[in-house]
Design a protein around this motif. Structure first.
Motif, PDB file in Angstrom:
ATOM      1  N   THR A 102       0.831  -1.203   0.000  1.00  0.00           N
ATOM      2  CA  THR A 102       0.000   0.000   0.000  1.00  0.00           C
ATOM      3  C   THR A 102       0.869   1.259   0.000  1.00  0.00           C
ATOM      4  OG1 THR A 102      -1.704  -1.192   1.220  1.00  0.00           O
ATOM      5  CG2 THR A 102      -1.842   1.200   1.231  1.00  0.00           C
ATOM      6  N   ALA A 106       1.102   4.046  -3.057  1.00  0.00           N
ATOM      7  CA  ALA A 106       0.846   5.470  -2.839  1.00  0.00           C
ATOM      8  C   ALA A 106       2.035   6.312  -3.308  1.00  0.00           C
ATOM      9  CB  ALA A 106       0.568   5.730  -1.359  1.00  0.00           C
ATOM     10  N   LYS A 107       3.245   5.827  -3.040  1.00  0.00           N
ATOM     11  CA  LYS A 107       4.436   6.554  -3.461  1.00  0.00           C
ATOM     12  C   LYS A 107       4.525   6.594  -4.988  1.00  0.00           C
ATOM     13  CE  LYS A 107       9.392   6.683  -2.561  1.00  0.00           C
ATOM     14  NZ  LYS A 107      10.500   6.059  -1.828  1.00  0.00           N
ATOM     15  N   ARG A 110       2.073   9.138  -6.301  1.00  0.00           N
ATOM     16  CA  ARG A 110       2.557  10.514  -6.118  1.00  0.00           C
ATOM     17  C   ARG A 110       3.556  10.879  -7.218  1.00  0.00           C
ATOM     18  NH1 ARG A 110       2.614   9.347  -0.554  1.00  0.00           N
ATOM     19  NH2 ARG A 110       4.813   8.832  -0.617  1.00  0.00           N
ATOM     20  N   GLN A 128       0.053  15.562  -1.211  1.00  0.00           N
ATOM     21  CA  GLN A 128      -0.797  14.938  -0.201  1.00  0.00           C
ATOM     22  C   GLN A 128      -2.146  14.611  -0.801  1.00  0.00           C
ATOM     23  OE1 GLN A 128      -0.963  17.328   3.296  1.00  0.00           O
ATOM     24  NE2 GLN A 128       1.250  17.324   3.579  1.00  0.00           N
ATOM     25  N   SER A 130      -5.189  10.954  -0.947  1.00  0.00           N
ATOM     26  CA  SER A 130      -5.279   9.503  -1.016  1.00  0.00           C
ATOM     27  C   SER A 130      -5.745   9.026  -2.388  1.00  0.00           C
ATOM     28  CB  SER A 130      -6.219   8.980   0.074  1.00  0.00           C
ATOM     29  OG  SER A 130      -7.475   9.608  -0.036  1.00  0.00           O
ATOM     30  N   THR A 131      -6.364   9.902  -3.161  1.00  0.00           N
ATOM     31  CA  THR A 131      -6.814   9.521  -4.495  1.00  0.00           C
ATOM     32  C   THR A 131      -6.031  10.314  -5.533  1.00  0.00           C
ATOM     33  OG1 THR A 131      -8.526  11.225  -4.597  1.00  0.00           O
ATOM     34  CG2 THR A 131      -9.151   9.094  -3.630  1.00  0.00           C
ATOM     35  N   ARG A 132      -6.131   9.876  -6.767  1.00  0.00           N
ATOM     36  CA  ARG A 132      -5.424  10.555  -7.852  1.00  0.00           C
ATOM     37  C   ARG A 132      -5.925  11.992  -8.006  1.00  0.00           C
ATOM     38  NH1 ARG A 132      -2.201   8.835 -11.850  1.00  0.00           N
ATOM     39  NH2 ARG A 132      -1.986  10.196 -13.645  1.00  0.00           N
TER      40      ARG A 132
END
Length: 180
Positions: A102, A106-107, A110, A128, A130-132
């Motif tokens: 996970t 996420a990285k 980003r 910052q 959590s979604t695109r």
């Protein structure tokens, strides 16, 4: 500066158990090949010879204690794992891999958004969300700040550089253009 030196002496006497003002002053130790002791912080050169020796000793002791703590934690983990079944160990391993996956996803997202928005690589970690969509919105706001800071405050001088009149090819053309 005198007060800082006195505090170092007090700390040194408390560590060694010696009485302040009594006994011999601490003798400097020869330099050791401790990589952490050689990487001095800002202002370390102001400590003097005895201060640097004390600082190196502290860093050496700190490193040793961190190693002991890591070994003790590993031993505790070993005792905890001793009573677990293979299924429990496998489920813990799966949970840790999922958590790692996970974080890596996420990285990667980003960095992907940073590349798409042409954001400098150094700023990709600062995104910052959590979604695109959240990451893209944050990248847009960050780009506005970066572009404002990079925008030059000097306006170009129109009198410099190539002008609107063609350059004369000969001296006679230059003279005639001057007298027009």
């Amino acid at each position: 500066m005198h007060r800082k030196w006195w505090n170092l002496i007090r700390i040194r006497t408390i560590e060694t158990g010696a009485e302040p003002g009594g006994g011999e002053p601490p003798q400097p130790e020869p330099p050791q090949s401790d990589p952490q002791a050689n990487t001095g912080g800002e202002g370390d050169e102001k400590l003097g010879e005895h201060g640097m020796t004390a600082l190196k000793n502290e860093r050496r002791a700190n490193k040793s204690l961190r190693e002991q703590l890591a070994a003790a934690n590993a031993r505790i983990k070993e005792f905890e794992d001793r009573d677990k079944t293979d299924a429990e160990k496998a489920s813990e391993r799966i949970a840790s891999l999922e958590k790692s996956n996970t974080g890596n996803a996420a990285k990667a997202l980003r960095y992907e958004v940073a590349v798409d928005k042409q954001l400098p690589k150094a700023l990709a970690e600062r995104l910052q969300g959590s979604t695109r969509e959240e990451l893209e919105a944050d990248a847009d706001s960050l780009l506005k700040l970066v572009n404002v800071q990079n925008k030059p405050n000097v306006k170009p001088d129109p009198s410099q550089g190539k002008g609107g009149d063609p350059k004369p090819h000969s001296l006679s053309e230059a003279i005639s253009a001057y007298y027009k």
